[in-house]
Design a protein around this motif. Structure first.
Motif, PDB file in Angstrom:
ATOM      1  N   GLU A  19       1.835  -4.271  -7.083  1.00 27.74           N
ATOM      2  CA  GLU A  19       2.659  -3.703  -6.014  1.00 27.74           C
ATOM      3  C   GLU A  19       1.922  -2.585  -5.287  1.00 27.74           C
ATOM      4  O   GLU A  19       2.126  -2.391  -4.091  1.00 27.74           O
ATOM      5  CB  GLU A  19       3.984  -3.191  -6.576  1.00 27.74           C
ATOM      6  N   ARG A  20       1.072  -1.846  -6.002  1.00 21.01           N
ATOM      7  CA  ARG A  20       0.287  -0.761  -5.390  1.00 21.01           C
ATOM      8  C   ARG A  20      -1.052  -1.267  -4.849  1.00 21.01           C
ATOM      9  O   ARG A  20      -1.867  -0.476  -4.396  1.00 21.01           O
ATOM     10  CB  ARG A  20       0.051   0.349  -6.419  1.00 21.01           C
ATOM     11  N   ARG A  53      -7.755 -11.393  -5.229  1.00 21.02           N
ATOM     12  CA  ARG A  53      -7.419 -10.247  -4.386  1.00 21.02           C
ATOM     13  C   ARG A  53      -8.380  -9.088  -4.625  1.00 21.02           C
ATOM     14  O   ARG A  53      -8.721  -8.359  -3.684  1.00 21.02           O
ATOM     15  CB  ARG A  53      -5.981  -9.805  -4.634  1.00 21.02           C
ATOM     16  N   ALA A  54      -8.851  -8.900  -5.861  1.00 18.79           N
ATOM     17  CA  ALA A  54      -9.824  -7.833  -6.140  1.00 18.79           C
ATOM     18  C   ALA A  54     -11.131  -8.115  -5.411  1.00 18.79           C
ATOM     19  O   ALA A  54     -11.737  -7.211  -4.816  1.00 18.79           O
ATOM     20  CB  ALA A  54     -10.057  -7.702  -7.643  1.00 18.79           C
ATOM     21  N   SER A  55     -11.547  -9.366  -5.420  1.00 16.87           N
ATOM     22  CA  SER A  55     -12.769  -9.755  -4.714  1.00 16.87           C
ATOM     23  C   SER A  55     -12.620  -9.537  -3.205  1.00 16.87           C
ATOM     24  O   SER A  55     -13.520  -9.001  -2.549  1.00 16.87           O
ATOM     25  CB  SER A  55     -13.082 -11.222  -5.011  1.00 16.87           C
ATOM     26  N   ALA A  86      -8.415 -12.693   4.697  1.00 15.72           N
ATOM     27  CA  ALA A  86      -7.475 -11.590   4.477  1.00 15.72           C
ATOM     28  C   ALA A  86      -6.220 -11.752   5.327  1.00 15.72           C
ATOM     29  O   ALA A  86      -5.109 -11.443   4.876  1.00 15.72           O
ATOM     30  CB  ALA A  86      -8.157 -10.265   4.784  1.00 15.72           C
ATOM     31  N   ARG A  87      -6.391 -12.238   6.542  1.00 17.17           N
ATOM     32  CA  ARG A  87      -5.231 -12.418   7.430  1.00 17.17           C
ATOM     33  C   ARG A  87      -4.273 -13.486   6.911  1.00 17.17           C
ATOM     34  O   ARG A  87      -3.097 -13.494   7.274  1.00 17.17           O
ATOM     35  CB  ARG A  87      -5.698 -12.779   8.831  1.00 17.17           C
ATOM     36  N   ALA A  92       1.060  -9.320   2.786  1.00 16.56           N
ATOM     37  CA  ALA A  92      -0.011  -8.363   3.061  1.00 16.56           C
ATOM     38  C   ALA A  92       0.588  -6.965   2.956  1.00 16.56           C
ATOM     39  O   ALA A  92       1.448  -6.598   3.739  1.00 16.56           O
ATOM     40  CB  ALA A  92      -0.583  -8.595   4.454  1.00 16.56           C
ATOM     41  N   GLY A  93       0.138  -6.237   1.968  1.00 20.55           N
ATOM     42  CA  GLY A  93       0.642  -4.880   1.776  1.00 20.55           C
ATOM     43  C   GLY A  93      -0.034  -3.890   2.690  1.00 20.55           C
ATOM     44  O   GLY A  93      -0.965  -4.228   3.433  1.00 20.55           O
ATOM     45  N   PRO A  94       0.401  -2.646   2.650  1.00 17.96           N
ATOM     46  CA  PRO A  94      -0.157  -1.630   3.542  1.00 17.96           C
ATOM     47  C   PRO A  94      -1.654  -1.387   3.323  1.00 17.96           C
ATOM     48  O   PRO A  94      -2.396  -1.156   4.281  1.00 17.96           O
ATOM     49  CB  PRO A  94       0.647  -0.371   3.232  1.00 17.96           C
TER      50      PRO A  94
END
Length: 182
Positions: A19-20, A53-55, A86-87, A92-94
């Motif tokens: 979530e963060r 997502r980390a990559s 990414a798009r 897509a979080g802040p």
């Protein structure tokens, strides 16, 4: 019972980290859960999601921190492909939105030519790396994409002179080809 409690702690911690948008830390929690039970579904699925997502996050951060590399066409293409990936991420979080905006800005800057003034003595032949021969000149404005360049001045009977310079995004530059002396 202890195993179930440990799995629940890792699951809850990993979800909070997701979530963060702290993907590397979430990945570590999923790995820890898999160390307790290598077949638990939430950790297998979470590990795959968090690793991707980390990559992505690492790649975006790298390009934003190393914007000077984006003036190289291959690196710019790589960053563009990463942006497209990414798009397409939902949700897509802040943090991801901020990373995308930073790389878009850096990429736009790297692709926007900057007016650079080249000065010489009017009798020296001037060439510019990545551009070619400019000929003899006293003063000429040339639009250059950000990056590293070398101006070479040549004149019969004299040694060539080279001056390296960097064109930064959005900043006009002034380069001077060295005047020859006997």
């Amino acid at each position: 019972l202890a195993e179930a409690a440990a799995l629940a702690r890792h699951r809850d911690a990993a979800r909070a980290l997701e979530e963060r948008e702290e993907w590397a830390a979430a990945l570590a929690e999923y790995e820890a859960a898999l160390a307790v039970d290598s077949h638990v579904t939430f950790a297998l699925e979470g590990r795959a999601r968090a690793a991707g997502r980390a990559s992505l996050s690492d790649g975006l951060d790298f390009h934003a921190r190393n914007a000077g590399r984006l003036s190289t066409e291959g690196v710019a293409r790589e960053a563009g492909a990463l942006l497209e990936r990414a798009r397409g991420v939902e949700p897509a979080g802040p943090r991801l939105r901020a990373q995308v905006a930073a790389v878009e800005k850096a990429l736009a800057g790297a692709r926007t030519p900057v007016a650079v003034v080249i000065e010489s003595d009017g009798i020296t032949d001037v060439a510019l790396s990545r551009i070619g021969r400019l000929g003899t000149l006293t003063r000429r404005s040339v639009d250059l994409r950000p990056g590293e360049y070398t101006a070479t001045g040549s004149r019969g009977g004299y040694s060539d002179v080279r001056r390296k310079f960097t064109v930064s995004p959005g900043r006009p530059s002034r380069s001077s080809s060295a005047r020859r002396s006997a």
